[in-house]
Design an enzyme around this catalytic site. Sequence first.
Site, PDB file in Angstrom:
ATOM      1  N   ARG A  82     -13.665 -11.765   2.631  1.00 13.53           N
ATOM      2  CA  ARG A  82     -12.596 -11.579   3.605  1.00 13.53           C
ATOM      3  C   ARG A  82     -12.689 -12.593   4.754  1.00 13.53           C
ATOM      4  O   ARG A  82     -11.667 -13.035   5.283  1.00 13.53           O
ATOM      5  CB  ARG A  82     -12.640 -10.146   4.160  1.00 13.53           C
ATOM      6  CG  ARG A  82     -12.306  -9.106   3.105  1.00 13.53           C
ATOM      7  CD  ARG A  82     -12.531  -7.686   3.594  1.00 13.53           C
ATOM      8  NE  ARG A  82     -12.288  -6.728   2.540  1.00 13.53           N
ATOM      9  CZ  ARG A  82     -11.102  -6.205   2.241  1.00 13.53           C
ATOM     10  NH1 ARG A  82     -10.038  -6.558   2.948  1.00 13.53           N
ATOM     11  NH2 ARG A  82     -10.965  -5.335   1.264  1.00 13.53           N
ATOM     12  N   ALA A  83     -13.909 -12.958   5.107  1.00 15.68           N
ATOM     13  CA  ALA A  83     -14.085 -13.925   6.197  1.00 15.68           C
ATOM     14  C   ALA A  83     -13.745 -15.347   5.781  1.00 15.68           C
ATOM     15  O   ALA A  83     -13.583 -16.225   6.631  1.00 15.68           O
ATOM     16  CB  ALA A  83     -15.527 -13.880   6.694  1.00 15.68           C
ATOM     17  N   ASN A  84     -13.603 -15.567   4.473  1.00 17.48           N
ATOM     18  CA  ASN A  84     -13.397 -16.921   3.962  1.00 17.48           C
ATOM     19  C   ASN A  84     -12.030 -17.134   3.315  1.00 17.48           C
ATOM     20  O   ASN A  84     -11.871 -18.025   2.475  1.00 17.48           O
ATOM     21  CB  ASN A  84     -14.485 -17.252   2.928  1.00 17.48           C
ATOM     22  CG  ASN A  84     -15.828 -17.509   3.578  1.00 17.48           C
ATOM     23  OD1 ASN A  84     -15.947 -18.349   4.458  1.00 17.48           O
ATOM     24  ND2 ASN A  84     -16.842 -16.774   3.146  1.00 17.48           N
ATOM     25  N   ILE A 108     -21.332 -10.398  -4.321  1.00 18.33           N
ATOM     26  CA  ILE A 108     -21.552 -11.554  -5.190  1.00 18.33           C
ATOM     27  C   ILE A 108     -23.039 -11.762  -5.435  1.00 18.33           C
ATOM     28  O   ILE A 108     -23.482 -11.934  -6.578  1.00 18.33           O
ATOM     29  CB  ILE A 108     -20.906 -12.818  -4.588  1.00 18.33           C
ATOM     30  CG1 ILE A 108     -19.381 -12.674  -4.598  1.00 18.33           C
ATOM     31  CG2 ILE A 108     -21.322 -14.068  -5.357  1.00 18.33           C
ATOM     32  CD1 ILE A 108     -18.652 -13.812  -3.901  1.00 18.33           C
ATOM     33  N   GLY A 136     -24.611  -9.276  -0.540  1.00 21.22           N
ATOM     34  CA  GLY A 136     -23.355  -8.557  -0.715  1.00 21.22           C
ATOM     35  C   GLY A 136     -22.989  -8.432  -2.186  1.00 21.22           C
ATOM     36  O   GLY A 136     -23.842  -8.524  -3.076  1.00 21.22           O
ATOM     37  N   GLY A 164     -15.758  -8.217  -0.515  1.00 20.95           N
ATOM     38  CA  GLY A 164     -16.676  -7.837   0.548  1.00 20.95           C
ATOM     39  C   GLY A 164     -16.411  -8.607   1.826  1.00 20.95           C
ATOM     40  O   GLY A 164     -15.488  -9.431   1.900  1.00 20.95           O
ATOM     41  N   PRO A 165     -17.209  -8.391   2.854  1.00 22.38           N
ATOM     42  CA  PRO A 165     -17.002  -9.066   4.142  1.00 22.38           C
ATOM     43  C   PRO A 165     -17.011 -10.580   4.040  1.00 22.38           C
ATOM     44  O   PRO A 165     -16.247 -11.261   4.715  1.00 22.38           O
ATOM     45  CB  PRO A 165     -18.179  -8.561   4.997  1.00 22.38           C
ATOM     46  CG  PRO A 165     -18.587  -7.271   4.376  1.00 22.38           C
ATOM     47  CD  PRO A 165     -18.326  -7.420   2.912  1.00 22.38           C
ATOM     48  N   CYS A 175     -13.605 -17.812  -6.889  1.00 24.64           N
ATOM     49  CA  CYS A 175     -13.327 -17.026  -8.092  1.00 24.64           C
ATOM     50  C   CYS A 175     -11.978 -17.411  -8.691  1.00 24.64           C
ATOM     51  O   CYS A 175     -11.840 -17.565  -9.907  1.00 24.64           O
ATOM     52  CB  CYS A 175     -13.395 -15.535  -7.790  1.00 24.64           C
ATOM     53  SG  CYS A 175     -12.227 -14.956  -6.525  1.00 24.64           S
ATOM     54  N   ASN A 214     -13.356 -10.814 -10.402  1.00 25.80           N
ATOM     55  CA  ASN A 214     -13.594 -11.929  -9.479  1.00 25.80           C
ATOM     56  C   ASN A 214     -15.081 -12.150  -9.244  1.00 25.80           C
ATOM     57  O   ASN A 214     -15.531 -13.290  -9.085  1.00 25.80           O
ATOM     58  CB  ASN A 214     -12.875 -11.693  -8.154  1.00 25.80           C
ATOM     59  CG  ASN A 214     -13.208 -10.350  -7.524  1.00 25.80           C
ATOM     60  OD1 ASN A 214     -13.044  -9.305  -8.157  1.00 25.80           O
ATOM     61  ND2 ASN A 214     -13.663 -10.366  -6.285  1.00 25.80           N
TER      62      ASN A 214
END
Length: 311
Positions: free
Chosen positions: A167-169, A15, A13, A163-164, A130, A289
Amino acid sequence: MGERVKVAIIGTGNIGTDLMIKVMRLSKRLEMAAFVGIDPQSDGIERARRLGVPTTADGLDGLLAMPGFADIRIVFDATSAGAHARHDAVLRAHGKQVIDLTPAALGPYVVPTINLDAHLDAPNLNMVTCGGQATIPIVAAIGRVAPVTYAEIVASISSKSAGPGTRANIDEFTETTSRAIVEVGGAKHGKAIIVLNPAEPPLIMRDTVYCLSATADTAAIEASVEAMVAEVQAYVPGYRLKQRVQFERIGDNKPLRIPGIEGEQTGLKVGVFLEVEGAAHYLPAYAGNLDIMTSAALKTAERLVERRGLA
């Protein structure tokens, strides 16, 4: 410099892709040996293929099956906190040094300007978040002058740079950053907030740090903060103060009540306002970030090679 140390990145992704480009463009000690994901059509995988980096879309199992796996010394994990637990267990069993860019925090928290050298022997190093990389140095800088009773940070990033995996974390982000503010930054209590800003055009990463400290020499605190900013700028050039450090004396006639902390608080309220401009290695410059996280991971890996060899 001798032979470069071979590294792999798991996670294709934002990062992981930004980190791959940094390794290839900036590092004189590291060599990209594998780029690992689960989506064969992801932009990161396709970019890696164009750059000639060996790839697999079969995740960790695909990495284990790659012909060059035995020669890889360092593995960066840029997936998710949930996936990292399995990745860490398997990679450690194969003797790999793990650098964790998720909020899983299975290994010690590492912020390069504060405590990297203290953890060079750890098999898994966690890069916090970040927001943590941007703000914890400031908390520590204030703490060098006066004890910090409470530190609260707000990290605001563009929605387009999240990214996903990020957002999931979100929950893990706040929990990990809050703990690291205490364990690495040295504050007695810590709180972290992340804001995903949907503004168009996208806004640059902004970070706000509020600390309540013992009353101290404000000039000494400002000098300590400015020195710390310069240290971070050595590996994140786009990291900077937005304005001068702000101070407010909180006396008995105007005490603060802070949720989660018993009693009324007095002392010196310190406000530090930062922005992080990305190097635009992958996403545009608003994605500071990405830049501060991947730059911290790269700095950590190069220090490991310098101090431990790992060849």
